[in-house]
Write an enzyme that holds these catalytic residues in place. Sequence first.
Site, PDB file in Angstrom:
ATOM      1  N   GLU A   1       0.843  -1.195   0.000  1.00 50.50           N
ATOM      2  CA  GLU A   1       0.000   0.000   0.000  1.00 50.50           C
ATOM      3  C   GLU A   1       0.883   1.251   0.000  1.00 50.50           C
ATOM      4  O   GLU A   1       0.385   2.361   0.176  1.00 50.50           O
ATOM      5  CB  GLU A   1      -0.971   0.004   1.173  1.00 50.50           C
TER       6      GLU A   1
ATOM      7  N   CYS B   1      -3.245  -4.669   4.239  1.00 49.81           N
ATOM      8  CA  CYS B   1      -2.156  -5.534   4.713  1.00 49.81           C
ATOM      9  C   CYS B   1      -2.174  -6.917   4.065  1.00 49.81           C
ATOM     10  O   CYS B   1      -1.333  -7.754   4.386  1.00 49.81           O
ATOM     11  CB  CYS B   1      -2.215  -5.685   6.230  1.00 49.81           C
TER      12      CYS B   1
ATOM     13  N   HIS C   1      -1.958 -12.570  10.721  1.00 48.18           N
ATOM     14  CA  HIS C   1      -1.521 -11.191  10.453  1.00 48.18           C
ATOM     15  C   HIS C   1      -1.242 -10.462  11.770  1.00 48.18           C
ATOM     16  O   HIS C   1      -1.969 -10.642  12.750  1.00 48.18           O
ATOM     17  CB  HIS C   1      -2.574 -10.447   9.637  1.00 48.18           C
TER      18      HIS C   1
END
Lengths: 348, 132
Positions: free
Chosen positions: A80, A112, A234
């Site tokens: 990103e 993400c 994550h």
Amino acid sequence: MVGIVGYGTQIPRYRIRVEEIAKVWGADAPSYKRGLGLNEKSVPAPDEDTATLSVNAARNALLRAGILPQELGAVYVGSESHPYAVKPTGTIVSEALGACPHVHTADLEFACKAGTEGLFITLHEVKSGVFPYALAVGADTSQGAPGDALEYSAAAGAAAFIVGTDRLIAELLHTDVFMTDTPDFWRREYTHYPEHGGRFTGAPAYFKHVSGAALGIMDKAGMKPQDFTYCIFHQPNGKFPVQAAKQLGFQEAQWLPGLLSPTLGNTYSGSSPMGLAATLDVAKPGDTILLVSYGSGAGSDAFIFRATERLTEVRGMAPLVRTQLDEHRVFIEYGTYAKFRRKILKAE
Amino acid sequence: MQVPKFWREIPRYYRLEAGKCDQCGKITFPSRLVCPECGSREHSKVHLSGRGTLKTFTIIRIPPDGFGDQAPYAIGIVQMDEGVGVMAQITDCDVDALSIGDTMITKFRRVREEGKTGIIMYAYKFVPDVGV
């Protein structure tokens, strides 16, 4: 049979401690450290960006893969924080590796989750026989607004994976996905810093999607948490992945090798891929690994890998994640951090 | 630097592309049309390994335009393992701790950008080889 042929990472050498950021904004460092499970985060040098981190991580992946860059049929860079708004990072990465010109290239974005987007695409692309080998990179030099909670976690790093059907170090067993329209974190066009939904980023966003993908893939595979040697979720901070793992029934020994965020921060698209790389650094042949990413917006990709004999043969050919993370760190003060991140600029 | 000029140098800047004389084997970087050793005009492309030893260096404290936020920084000549000398910026280092003879490796880094709207120029830089 399809899977990972080589992997590599790059972590900047610079670090800033939570105390250093909290001191500037008058915040209570111990409560931030306790609340977020973070101690420090990586900071990119002024001459590092998503393209440079991707190239240096991918070169390490090539060393372990033992293939020529011209054998790569595809290069995907998930991030990103692509250096250009218009000009693909993948072109720079492919050219620097020597993979041009017969290489399919694309930049991917999904907060993400952009790194595992590339991994998902390359695994299925190679499995279908389109290319013999393909490269997926997850990299970011993410930014949090000054004083915002994100400033304590937004970090930099890259993980690269070369996918193929031979020379495997980890065989892919299953994939699954879980995705909905959930606006928990966003950045509008022409704005510099992202905004987020505070506590809304938790239960309806991160936990719903991570557990949805994890339960989905375990159901598909007919496996239970105790059937895995390792798990990676994550890592937006040091707290969420541990909570998710506990809720799903995993034990500390399963998540600890891949948990990097307490001293790395959140490397966004590089986050769970770097956790996978750190896990491959310690895994033994036959070990099973569950990887679940999360991208705000929101969705999760899930993967199950099984390590092969070749993993132990190639591991030492490039730096280990823990070596890059724990050794030769350079701690900086907030002023240097602000300069490095271009929050302050020298008058020309 | 103009875009085409930078673009022409991408093989050298990005991948350390050098020339190797087909006649005597001498490696030149940048690649030369005529071999300085034997005068041959026949060359093959080779890529430098990116490893070498610091031969000499200087520290820039009064930088040129575009490098103001990086000072002080070091520029060095590294004797590459292939025998050729290569000059580049040395990054990720304490400039006061550098020593001639240090082992160096190349990393891919940003070198400069043409203002806020121009292209970003990437190339090799040296970093001390500390295994990360």
